[in-house]
Design a protein around this motif. Structure first.
Motif, PDB file in Angstrom:
ATOM      1  N   PRO A 315      14.571  -4.068  12.117  1.00 40.32           N
ATOM      2  CA  PRO A 315      13.641  -4.686  12.714  1.00 40.32           C
ATOM      3  C   PRO A 315      12.347  -3.959  13.017  1.00 40.32           C
ATOM      4  O   PRO A 315      11.538  -3.904  13.046  1.00 40.32           O
ATOM      5  N   ALA A 316      12.785  -2.670  13.613  1.00 39.53           N
ATOM      6  CA  ALA A 316      12.141  -1.484  14.246  1.00 39.53           C
ATOM      7  C   ALA A 316      11.059  -1.043  13.031  1.00 39.53           C
ATOM      8  O   ALA A 316      10.147  -0.406  13.145  1.00 39.53           O
ATOM      9  N   ALA A 317      11.655  -1.204  11.700  1.00 41.58           N
ATOM     10  CA  ALA A 317      10.856  -0.525  10.684  1.00 41.58           C
ATOM     11  C   ALA A 317       9.574  -1.678  10.280  1.00 41.58           C
ATOM     12  O   ALA A 317       8.608  -1.082   9.123  1.00 41.58           O
ATOM     13  N   THR A 318       9.515  -2.657  10.758  1.00 42.37           N
ATOM     14  CA  THR A 318       8.525  -3.535  10.251  1.00 42.37           C
ATOM     15  C   THR A 318       7.388  -3.574  11.283  1.00 42.37           C
ATOM     16  O   THR A 318       7.489  -3.568  12.570  1.00 42.37           O
ATOM     17  N   SER A 319       6.155  -3.699  10.677  1.00 41.82           N
ATOM     18  CA  SER A 319       5.038  -4.090  11.645  1.00 41.82           C
ATOM     19  C   SER A 319       3.756  -4.788  11.114  1.00 41.82           C
ATOM     20  O   SER A 319       3.743  -4.916   9.438  1.00 41.82           O
ATOM     21  N   LEU A 376       5.964  -1.399   6.079  1.00 39.73           N
ATOM     22  CA  LEU A 376       7.471  -1.097   6.240  1.00 39.73           C
ATOM     23  C   LEU A 376       7.510   0.595   6.290  1.00 39.73           C
ATOM     24  O   LEU A 376       6.910   1.295   5.388  1.00 39.73           O
ATOM     25  N   ASP A 377       8.336   1.008   7.381  1.00 38.09           N
ATOM     26  CA  ASP A 377       8.549   2.401   7.570  1.00 38.09           C
ATOM     27  C   ASP A 377       9.839   2.929   6.855  1.00 38.09           C
ATOM     28  O   ASP A 377      10.952   2.246   7.292  1.00 38.09           O
ATOM     29  N   PRO A 378       9.682   3.810   5.993  1.00 40.12           N
ATOM     30  CA  PRO A 378      11.026   4.428   5.213  1.00 40.12           C
ATOM     31  C   PRO A 378      12.330   4.849   6.239  1.00 40.12           C
ATOM     32  O   PRO A 378      13.241   4.804   5.715  1.00 40.12           O
ATOM     33  N   ALA A 379      11.737   5.116   7.521  1.00 36.73           N
ATOM     34  CA  ALA A 379      12.791   5.400   8.268  1.00 36.73           C
ATOM     35  C   ALA A 379      13.902   4.478   8.525  1.00 36.73           C
ATOM     36  O   ALA A 379      15.045   4.889   9.017  1.00 36.73           O
ATOM     37  N   GLY A 380      13.406   3.338   8.577  1.00 35.55           N
ATOM     38  CA  GLY A 380      14.183   2.264   8.757  1.00 35.55           C
ATOM     39  C   GLY A 380      14.624   1.203   7.793  1.00 35.55           C
ATOM     40  O   GLY A 380      14.927   0.137   7.785  1.00 35.55           O
TER      41      GLY A 380
END
Ligand code: ADP
Length: 406
Positions: A315-319, A376-380
């Motif tokens: 979830p934290a990878a999405t914005s 999408l953040d690749p870290a998550g």
């Protein structure tokens, strides 16, 4: 109910003698079921281990084995420098210098609060005045100083569990075992008792093994998390490492996903971001094509261009991208199908050609039915090779997964 935890000046005196726990080749069968399918586990003295897994994964069997109320079919358990069970030897629970806190409190009904707590000390033949001092001190710490003369049936569930916690730590055992101690309590009490468990256990110096099926409880409490799946320990690591690099799709799913998207690897390249404590990396990133879009992701296992993968998304990878902004590492388009108010903002469920993502957070609510762009953040994001075995996760009835459409 008043919480006196922070008012009490006294601290639990540390025994400084937590047992190291070592389990080797632990097997326990119930007919055809392997409740424990060959477990190796090490917990360093004084560490707090949380065993996390769905119902039926073997958590209770493993903790009951440590407690000595269950016998192994094969394997060994060593506590401190004592071998407490193997094929020939089986030390009784009371000989293992441990205490256990249960889901259903399990207080002695015919003893008062003080009697329940003091019992553990009387068994250790502590002089009466010292026993009384320690009992009073620990009851004050858990906010029950005023209720020492009551019987268990005169207490709420939360109060009973605090008595059970006090009873467990007062004799300063080398090992504290917790069997889902918060699951019968409501949310507010659960959080307060969780903090008391974390504080008192760490002050006592004891090693702790705590079982739960609740990932947020596990992440909040643990120095180390062990994830169990069908009687096997599939990952043992720091919470940060489990969150950043779940070893299998099952671990990823069980520790919180916004969704899973089917895709294909179109490039692999070195990960240039520096590793940190909360964000370890093994140096590999991939580019995954999902519904015609290119997204950067971490990879677990060797992946090559052309491989079919499942892209798991935290979830934290999405914005949600503001109109006209570009996403640095790629984005997906979708339609908002649900908006849920969460106090600090809104969680959205968004469905697009690539699949569905849930728990997409934004401080402002998006309009249902509107089209949004999700960065999408690749870290998550973690990509796993798609394998025909993945559906076996469904053998558990209570693992929540987000369904994929499209
Ligand atoms: P968990 O604590 O993760 O819910 P358990 O350790 O209770 O898992 O159970 C692991 C497996 O062993 C499950 O399949 C369960 O049905 C089985 N099992 C546990 N205890 C018994 C028992 N006394 N008799 C038969 N099967 C059991």
């Amino acid at each position: 109910m008043t919480d006196h935890t922070h008012q009490a000046a006294a601290h639990v005196e540390a025994s400084g003698a937590g047992h190291a726990v070592q389990v080797r080749g632990a097997v326990k069968r119930y007919g055809p079921v392997h409740a424990l399918a060959g477990i190796d586990l090490d917990v360093a003295a004084g560490r707090f281990l949380v065993l996390l897994g769905p119902s039926g994964s073997g958590k209770s069997t493993l903790i009951r084995t440590l407690a000595g109320v269950e016998r192994l079919d094969q394997g060994q358990v060593t506590l401190g420098n004592r071998l407490v069970s193997d094929g020939a030897r089986h030390l009784a629970p009371e000989q293992r210098n441990l205490a256990m806190v249960f889901q259903d409190y399990a207080l002695w009904p015919h003893l008062t609060v003080a009697g329940n707590v003091g019992y553990a000390l009387r068994r250790r033949r502590l002089p009466g005045t010292e026993a009384a001092r320690r009992s009073a001190e620990i009851l004050e710490r858990v906010g029950l100083g005023q209720l020492a003369g009551r019987y268990p049936h005169e207490l709420s569930g939360g109060e009973q569990q605090r008595v059970a916690l006090a009873r467990a730590v007062v004799a300063r055992p080398g090992l504290l075992l917790f069997d889902e101690p918060l699951s019968n309590l409501d949310a507010d009490l659960r959080e307060r008792l969780r903090v008391q468990i974390a504080t008192l256990t760490r002050e006592s110096g004891a090693t702790a093994v705590y079982i739960t099926h609740d990932q947020s409880e596990a992440f909040a409490l643990a120095d180390v998390i062990g994830v169990l799946d069908h009687g096997s320990l599939v990952q043992l690591d720091r919470p940060e490492a489990i969150y950043a690099r779940p070893a299998t799709p099952f671990v990823a799913r069980f520790t919180g996903l916004a969704g899973e998207l089917p895709g294909r690897i179109v490039a692999t390249e070195p990960d240039t971001r520096p590793a940190t404590d909360s964000d370890p990396t093994d140096g590999v990133e991939v580019v995954v094509q999902v519904a015609g879009r290119r997204l950067r992701s971490r990879a677990i296992g060797a992946l090559a261009v052309g491989d079919e993968v499942t892209l798991t998304v935290r979830p934290a990878a999405t914005s949600i991208l503001a109109a006209g902004r570009a996403a640095p590492f790629g984005s997906l388009q979708g339609v908002v199908v649900d908006v849920a108010y969460r106090g600090r903002g809104y969680d959205h469920v968004v469905t697009g050609p690539g699949g569905t993502l849930a728990a997409v957070f934004d401080p402002r609510p998006q309009v249902r039915g509107s089209t949004v762009e999700i960065a999408l953040d690749p870290a998550g994001c973690i990509a796993y090779r798609t394998s025909p075995q993945q559906p076996t996760e469904r053998h558990y009835s209570n693992v929540t997964t987000v369904s994929i459409s499209g």
